[in-house]
Design a protein around this motif. Structure first.
Motif, PDB file in Angstrom:
ATOM      1  N   CYS A  52     -29.405  11.237  10.517  1.00  0.00           N
ATOM      2  CA  CYS A  52     -29.141  10.853  11.914  1.00  0.00           C
ATOM      3  C   CYS A  52     -28.577  12.026  12.710  1.00  0.00           C
ATOM      4  CB  CYS A  52     -28.202   9.654  11.959  1.00  0.00           C
ATOM      5  SG  CYS A  52     -28.995   8.133  11.364  1.00  0.00           S
ATOM      6  N   SER A  53     -27.809  12.880  12.075  1.00  0.00           N
ATOM      7  CA  SER A  53     -27.294  14.074  12.745  1.00  0.00           C
ATOM      8  C   SER A  53     -28.441  14.988  13.162  1.00  0.00           C
ATOM      9  CB  SER A  53     -26.329  14.814  11.810  1.00  0.00           C
ATOM     10  OG  SER A  53     -25.901  16.022  12.380  1.00  0.00           O
ATOM     11  N   PHE A  54     -29.402  15.202  12.270  1.00  0.00           N
ATOM     12  CA  PHE A  54     -30.557  16.032  12.632  1.00  0.00           C
ATOM     13  C   PHE A  54     -31.401  15.342  13.706  1.00  0.00           C
ATOM     14  CE2 PHE A  54     -29.561  18.440   8.799  1.00  0.00           C
ATOM     15  CZ  PHE A  54     -29.702  19.731   9.307  1.00  0.00           C
ATOM     16  N   HIS A  73     -29.576  15.780  17.083  1.00  0.00           N
ATOM     17  CA  HIS A  73     -29.521  17.173  17.545  1.00  0.00           C
ATOM     18  C   HIS A  73     -30.896  17.847  17.524  1.00  0.00           C
ATOM     19  CE1 HIS A  73     -25.173  17.362  17.895  1.00  0.00           C
ATOM     20  NE2 HIS A  73     -25.130  16.599  16.809  1.00  0.00           N
ATOM     21  N   PHE A  74     -31.952  17.050  17.354  1.00  0.00           N
ATOM     22  CA  PHE A  74     -33.295  17.613  17.230  1.00  0.00           C
ATOM     23  C   PHE A  74     -33.693  18.436  18.459  1.00  0.00           C
ATOM     24  CE2 PHE A  74     -37.988  17.205  17.475  1.00  0.00           C
ATOM     25  CZ  PHE A  74     -38.307  17.856  16.299  1.00  0.00           C
ATOM     26  N   LEU A  83     -31.846  21.726  18.465  1.00  0.00           N
ATOM     27  CA  LEU A  83     -32.404  22.621  17.453  1.00  0.00           C
ATOM     28  C   LEU A  83     -33.666  23.303  17.975  1.00  0.00           C
ATOM     29  CD1 LEU A  83     -31.834  20.312  14.392  1.00  0.00           C
ATOM     30  CD2 LEU A  83     -30.955  22.654  14.565  1.00  0.00           C
ATOM     31  N   ARG A  84     -34.478  22.545  18.659  1.00  0.00           N
ATOM     32  CA  ARG A  84     -35.714  23.111  19.227  1.00  0.00           C
ATOM     33  C   ARG A  84     -35.398  24.194  20.261  1.00  0.00           C
ATOM     34  NH1 ARG A  84     -40.647  21.673  17.033  1.00  0.00           N
ATOM     35  NH2 ARG A  84     -41.507  21.821  19.097  1.00  0.00           N
ATOM     36  N   THR A  85     -34.327  23.991  21.055  1.00  0.00           N
ATOM     37  CA  THR A  85     -33.976  25.015  22.053  1.00  0.00           C
ATOM     38  C   THR A  85     -33.512  26.305  21.389  1.00  0.00           C
ATOM     39  OG1 THR A  85     -31.664  24.343  22.331  1.00  0.00           O
ATOM     40  CG2 THR A  85     -33.299  23.263  23.757  1.00  0.00           C
ATOM     41  N   TRP A  86     -33.056  26.236  20.148  1.00  0.00           N
ATOM     42  CA  TRP A  86     -32.651  27.435  19.409  1.00  0.00           C
ATOM     43  C   TRP A  86     -33.802  28.008  18.594  1.00  0.00           C
ATOM     44  CZ3 TRP A  86     -28.737  30.170  20.831  1.00  0.00           C
ATOM     45  CH2 TRP A  86     -27.708  29.558  21.529  1.00  0.00           C
ATOM     46  N   GLY A  87     -35.035  27.556  18.872  1.00  0.00           N
ATOM     47  CA  GLY A  87     -36.211  28.160  18.261  1.00  0.00           C
ATOM     48  C   GLY A  87     -36.704  27.518  16.988  1.00  0.00           C
ATOM     49  N   VAL A  88     -36.158  26.366  16.628  1.00  0.00           N
ATOM     50  CA  VAL A  88     -36.586  25.703  15.395  1.00  0.00           C
ATOM     51  C   VAL A  88     -37.948  25.058  15.617  1.00  0.00           C
ATOM     52  CG1 VAL A  88     -36.056  23.852  13.753  1.00  0.00           C
ATOM     53  CG2 VAL A  88     -34.229  25.372  14.563  1.00  0.00           C
ATOM     54  N   PRO A 141     -37.514  11.891  14.504  1.00  0.00           N
ATOM     55  CA  PRO A 141     -38.603  12.559  15.221  1.00  0.00           C
ATOM     56  C   PRO A 141     -39.245  13.673  14.400  1.00  0.00           C
ATOM     57  CG  PRO A 141     -36.517  13.451  15.967  1.00  0.00           C
ATOM     58  CD  PRO A 141     -36.201  12.363  14.952  1.00  0.00           C
ATOM     59  N   PHE A 142     -38.995  13.711  13.129  1.00  0.00           N
ATOM     60  CA  PHE A 142     -39.523  14.729  12.227  1.00  0.00           C
ATOM     61  C   PHE A 142     -39.837  14.040  10.898  1.00  0.00           C
ATOM     62  CE2 PHE A 142     -34.878  14.750  12.275  1.00  0.00           C
ATOM     63  CZ  PHE A 142     -34.587  14.437  10.961  1.00  0.00           C
ATOM     64  N   PRO A 143     -40.671  14.659  10.069  1.00  0.00           N
ATOM     65  CA  PRO A 143     -41.042  14.011   8.813  1.00  0.00           C
ATOM     66  C   PRO A 143     -40.020  14.191   7.706  1.00  0.00           C
ATOM     67  CG  PRO A 143     -42.264  16.047   9.069  1.00  0.00           C
ATOM     68  CD  PRO A 143     -41.466  15.868  10.325  1.00  0.00           C
ATOM     69  N   LEU A 144     -39.975  13.207   6.831  1.00  0.00           N
ATOM     70  CA  LEU A 144     -39.300  13.337   5.553  1.00  0.00           C
ATOM     71  C   LEU A 144     -40.385  13.673   4.535  1.00  0.00           C
ATOM     72  CD1 LEU A 144     -36.865  10.271   5.603  1.00  0.00           C
ATOM     73  CD2 LEU A 144     -36.407  12.653   6.270  1.00  0.00           C
ATOM     74  N   LEU A 145     -40.050  14.519   3.577  1.00  0.00           N
ATOM     75  CA  LEU A 145     -41.000  14.938   2.552  1.00  0.00           C
ATOM     76  C   LEU A 145     -40.537  14.425   1.198  1.00  0.00           C
ATOM     77  CD1 LEU A 145     -41.484  18.685   3.622  1.00  0.00           C
ATOM     78  CD2 LEU A 145     -42.722  16.662   4.437  1.00  0.00           C
TER      79      LEU A 145
END
Length: 190
Positions: free
Chosen positions: A83-85, A88-89, A92-97, A121-125
């Protein structure tokens, strides 16, 4: 107290056992992991800056956690970390991730339930066959006869591990720690 709110003073903090010291500077292996969204992800193909956070297992509302889970140092906190990721998604993208990936030894089906329930908003692997764990010699633990990865986070630049956070505690601060590292390194380059 919600699932993502934990009194971390009641949870034993994990100690740095040195089992992740070899990771910084290593290249991601040519390992393909099933993803909860879209096609499988071949880690060696990742370009740009990517964050891989590795965790033991996400609990489910319809299943009990293993006995004594909260007293295993570093076990508790997979949902707050994810949930933290999630929360802050965008930053994180604004910092180039380019990408964020959560990884555990749970099956793709199990991971899909968590990704949907937590609105990630991102995948789990899924590293259910432990191909990544074996290739990188990731630290692990055995719980109820099941091998689980210990919690760690890697910032990867063009396929090379630039920074490893290990142990990660408290896990709900993981994304903020990654952002702080990215910010410091952006300022150093400026």
């Amino acid at each position: 107290m919600s699932l993502t709110e934990v009194d971390w003073s009641l949870i034993p903090a994990p100690a740095d056992d040195g089992k992740a010291a070899h990771l910084e500077g290593a290249s991601l292996p040519d390992v393909t992991l099933p993803a909860t969204t879209g096609p499988a992800v071949t880690l060696s193909d990742l370009r740009g800056i990517n964050v891989l956070y590795i965790y033991p297992m996400t609990g489910r509302p319809d299943r009990d956690l293993p006995d004594g889970w909260d007293q295993i140092p570093g076990a508790r906190g997979c949902t707050p970390q994810s949930c933290s990721f999630r929360d802050h998604f965008a930053e994180l993208r604004t910092w180039g991730v380019e990408g964020v990936f959560g990884i555990s030894t749970q099956s793709r089906t199990y991971q899909s339930e968590a990704a949907t329930r937590l609105h990630l908003p991102f995948p789990l692997l899924s590293d259910a066959d432990r191909a990544l764990g074996t290739a990188l010699d990731l630290p692990g633990m055995s719980v109820d006869g099941q091998h689980l990865h210990k919690r760690l986070t890697m910032i990867v630049k063009d396929g090379v591990i630039a920074k490893t956070f290990y142990p990660v505690f408290p896990p709900d601060q993981d994304a903020q720690n990654v952002i702080a590292w990215l910010r410091r390194h952006a300022e150093e380059r400026a």
